[in-house]
Design an enzyme around this catalytic site. Structure first.
Site, short mmCIF file in Angstrom:
data_model
loop_
_atom_site.label_atom_id
_atom_site.label_comp_id
_atom_site.label_asym_id
_atom_site.label_seq_id
_atom_site.Cartn_x
_atom_site.Cartn_y
_atom_site.Cartn_z
CB SER A 42 -0.90 0.04 1.24
OG SER A 42 -1.83 -0.99 1.21
CG HIS A 74 -2.70 -1.89 -3.59
ND1 HIS A 74 -1.78 -2.85 -3.27
CD2 HIS A 74 -3.14 -1.39 -2.42
CE1 HIS A 74 -1.68 -2.93 -1.95
NE2 HIS A 74 -2.49 -2.06 -1.41
CG HIS A 96 -4.91 -6.84 0.83
ND1 HIS A 96 -4.99 -5.97 -0.23
CD2 HIS A 96 -3.82 -6.45 1.55
CE1 HIS A 96 -3.99 -5.09 -0.15
NE2 HIS A 96 -3.26 -5.36 0.91
CE1 TYR A 98 -8.78 -5.04 2.03
CE2 TYR A 98 -6.97 -5.81 3.40
CZ TYR A 98 -7.48 -4.93 2.46
OH TYR A 98 -6.68 -3.94 1.96
CD GLU A 99 -8.11 -6.41 -2.30
OE1 GLU A 99 -8.39 -5.86 -3.37
OE2 GLU A 99 -6.94 -6.76 -2.00
CB ALA A 126 1.42 0.10 4.51
CG MET A 227 -4.98 -5.67 7.40
SD MET A 227 -6.22 -4.50 6.84
CE MET A 227 -6.40 -3.47 8.33
CB SER A 228 -0.64 -8.01 2.99
OG SER A 228 0.45 -7.21 3.41
CG ASN A 251 -0.90 3.16 11.20
OD1 ASN A 251 -0.61 2.53 10.18
ND2 ASN A 251 -1.52 2.62 12.22
CG HIS A 263 -6.47 3.16 2.75
ND1 HIS A 263 -5.53 2.15 2.88
CD2 HIS A 263 -6.60 3.36 1.41
CE1 HIS A 263 -5.13 1.76 1.67
NE2 HIS A 263 -5.76 2.49 0.76
#
Ligand code: HPA
Length: 288
Positions: A42, A74, A96, A98-99, A126, A227-228, A251, A263
């Site tokens: 990301s 992306h 990902h 979650y997609e 990220a 998340m990846s 962050n 995001h």
């Protein structure tokens, strides 16, 4: 341009399926053999601008079964080319879990890299800094990971084992290659890049963590959360690739509930980190 080629959503891709995707990619760059596969996470896609001598640029939507990035930030392009003389296959953006993709779909690009000849797998992402000493904009060398999704059974290796890649029960004791880590440290020292180190945890998302989630992750030894990455690393290690992982700390994780994670913040930090990340990767590539 015609319609998008097929995008199946199976829980398992056979070797024939994977080789068909590899052949579709290879058709764009006859005779090109990547040595390194690289995924840019990301907000980090601009790192690919350093790739000189581009042989082919292929939108994911032109490749059969290749999962698209639906997330803003992306680009969704595969770049084949040379970077400091090394033949590289760069993914500008990733899919990902979650997609809505299956774990097999997330592992597919890594298996295609391997079938095309890549020996090395460099992965970036990220991540939220759980270690209180980390600041947004820091880079973190991934020394090890906690596979939250995988511990619960969400593995890209689920299904019949493909012996052409590796064993049924792959060891993960040295998932991140020690020599590559040493190279990355040396490059960072030489170029004056601050390089933190730590443990990355792969969580499902897409929701960010609650303060209680984050205190839990901190307690179990996590330095950065994202998340990846972990499913792709598991796929790469299974296939015998040597892995280097770097997180860009985008962050500070919200352990006390006093801040809000967005995001937009993640993408902005990505822009700040891009030059250092590009310099780090380039330095490692130059020493391979
Ligand atoms: N949590 C999970 N994933 C992330 C974060 C975070 O704080 N930042 C970037 N990716």
């Amino acid at each position: 341009m015609g319609a998008r080629p097929q995008l199946r959503k199976p829980y398992f891709f056979s070797l024939e399926d994977i080789d068909a995707v590899a052949a579709a990619v290879a058709a764009h760059a006859p005779g090109f053999t990547p040595r390194v596969g690289l995924i840019l996470g990301s907000g980090l896609g601009a790192v690919a601008e350093a790739a000189t001598d581009v042989v082919a640029e292929i939108p994911y939507t032109d490749i059969p079964d290749w999962p698209e990035s639906t997330v803003w930030g992306h680009a969704g392009k595969l770049i084949l080319g040379h970077w400091v003389g090394q033949p590289v296959m760069i993914m500008q953006g990733r899919a990902h879990y979650y997609e809505g993709y299956t774990m097999a779909q997330i592992g597919l690009p890594v298996r295609v890299m391997r079938r095309l000849g890549a020996e090395f797998f460099f992965v970036t992402n990220a991540a939220g800094g759980v270690n209180p000493e980390f600041n947004p904009g820091d880079l973190m060398l991934i020394r090890d990971h906690i596979n939250f999704m995988g511990l619960a059974g969400h593995s890209p290796l689920r299904g019949p084992n493909l012996d052409a890649f590796g064993p049924r029960f792959p060891d993960m004791g040295r998932a991140y290659d020690r020599q590559l880590m040493a190279l990355a440290r040396a490059v960072a020292a030489e170029k004056g890049i601050v390089l933190r180190e730590g443990v990355y945890v792969g969580v499902g998302g897409p929701q960010f963590e609650t303060p209680a989630d984050l205190r839990f992750l901190h307690t179990i030894g996590v330095d950065a959360v994202g998340m990846s990455t972990v499913p792709e690393v598991v796929t790469a290690v299974h296939s015998g690739m040597r892995v280097l992982g770097v997180s860009g700390i985008s962050n500070r994780a919200n352990l006390d509930g006093e801040t809000i994670t967005s995001h937009e913040e993640v993408l902005e930090a990505g822009r700040v980190m891009t030059p250092n990340l590009a310099a780090l990767i380039e330095g490692v590539l130059a020493r391979l």
